[in-house]
Design a protein around this motif. Structure first.
Motif, short mmCIF file in Angstrom:
data_model
loop_
_atom_site.label_atom_id
_atom_site.label_comp_id
_atom_site.label_asym_id
_atom_site.label_seq_id
_atom_site.Cartn_x
_atom_site.Cartn_y
_atom_site.Cartn_z
N LEU A 78 0.81 -1.21 0.00
CA LEU A 78 0.00 0.00 0.00
C LEU A 78 0.85 1.27 0.00
O LEU A 78 0.52 2.26 -0.66
N GLY A 79 1.94 1.27 0.75
CA GLY A 79 2.74 2.48 0.87
C GLY A 79 2.08 3.49 1.78
O GLY A 79 1.07 3.21 2.44
N THR A 80 2.63 4.69 1.81
CA THR A 80 2.09 5.77 2.65
C THR A 80 1.74 6.98 1.78
O THR A 80 2.25 7.11 0.67
N PRO A 81 0.87 7.85 2.27
CA PRO A 81 0.48 9.03 1.50
C PRO A 81 1.68 9.92 1.18
O PRO A 81 2.64 10.00 1.95
N ALA A 82 1.60 10.61 0.06
CA ALA A 82 2.69 11.49 -0.36
C ALA A 82 2.77 12.71 0.55
O ALA A 82 1.75 13.26 0.99
N VAL A 83 3.98 13.11 0.86
CA VAL A 83 4.26 14.34 1.59
C VAL A 83 5.40 15.06 0.87
O VAL A 83 6.20 14.43 0.19
N PRO A 84 5.52 16.39 1.01
CA PRO A 84 4.62 17.25 1.78
C PRO A 84 3.24 17.37 1.13
O PRO A 84 3.09 17.10 -0.06
N VAL A 85 2.28 17.77 1.93
CA VAL A 85 0.90 17.90 1.47
C VAL A 85 0.66 19.32 0.96
O VAL A 85 0.94 20.29 1.65
N ASP A 86 0.15 19.41 -0.24
CA ASP A 86 -0.22 20.70 -0.82
C ASP A 86 -1.72 20.87 -0.65
O ASP A 86 -2.52 20.20 -1.33
#
Length: 265
Positions: A97-105
């Protein structure tokens, strides 16, 4: 030389992070040395307050909603843009699954989500005050994480009326393999239509969330990240059938499938 506003924000964020780390270390110590005593205290507190808390009835994993007395008002405020932290926690219920992309825009985050329950759409207006949560939801939705999963829990008590979803295992113990901090909880309330994150304590958000179908009483410990704009009747219809065990807390009488979750600008 006086600090710039940016430097001041960074310093406040650093101090807040240090407080959170210290708090987590103390919580871990208490769990190791006084788990039974803490459980007893929580049981007594529940009897005194008369409030029904989510407590892992179906397995008790990291992402089941649970009462938490540990609260840091500063830690519940929206983070600085791009400062979301997704920490490894447990094993993902969906491989790779991985993790959400950062940084968040914040400018690119979705504004709405559509949850399809047993073929019927429920539209949610997402809350910009919870950017890390919305970013995680978008990540999970795009990966198909929620597709075909079961909404495993229905609560129908006088003070708490919610449907809980977001666990691909359907047990109440599954999660995405990461956790992140609370947001948007300062003074939070949970009226009908609220969409909020389930957790097992402060800053343990994962993938499970709950849909409030009638005004409910909860402490402000659960990240509010959306409001149902259409389709609340879908959930009240599910709730009207009650639970499969005839009690105020259990699986819905008739299975509820979260067919898909999609997000849009």
């Amino acid at each position: 030389m006086a600090q710039s506003a940016k430097q001041r924000r960074r310093e406040l964020a650093r101090q807040r992070h240090e407080r959170q780390q210290a708090r987590r270390a103390e919580q871990a110590k208490r769990r190791r040395t006084g788990g039974l005593a803490v459980a007893a205290v929580l049981a007594v507190a529940a009897l005194v307050t008369g409030t029904l808390y989510f407590s892992g009835v179906f397995g008790g994993g990291d992402d089941t909603v649970a009462a938490s007395s540990d609260s840091d008002p500063e830690a519940t405020q929206a983070p600085e843009p791009g400062s979301c932290e997704y920490r490894a926690s447990g094993t993902s219920a969906v491989p790779d699954l991985g993790t959400p992309a950062v940084p968040v825009d914040a400018a690119t985050l979705p504004g709405t989500a559509t949850l399809t329950l047993n073929g019927s759409p429920v539209t949610v207006q997402l809350d910009a005050a919870a950017p890390c949560t919305v970013n995680s939801l978008a990540h999970l939705a795009s990966a198909g994480y929620f597709d075909g999963t079961t909404c495993h829990r229905l609560t129908t008590s006088e003070s708490l009326k919610v449907l809980q979803c977001g666990d691909p295992t359907g047990t109440g113990s599954g999660g995405p393999g990461y956790e992140f901090d609370n947001e948007n909880t300062d003074g939070a309330t949970y009226p009908a239509g609220t969409v909020a994150m389930a957790n097992s304590g402060a800053d343990t958000n994962g993938s499970q969330f709950f849909l409030v179908y009638a005004d409910s009483e909860l402490p402000p410990n659960y990240t509010v990240f959306g409001q149902i704009t259409t389709g609340l009747d879908v959930i009240t219809g599910i709730a009207a059938d009650g639970t499969d065990n005839g009690l105020e807390d259990g699986a819905p009488l008739h299975p509820v499938t979260l067919d898909t979750v999609t997000t849009a600008a």
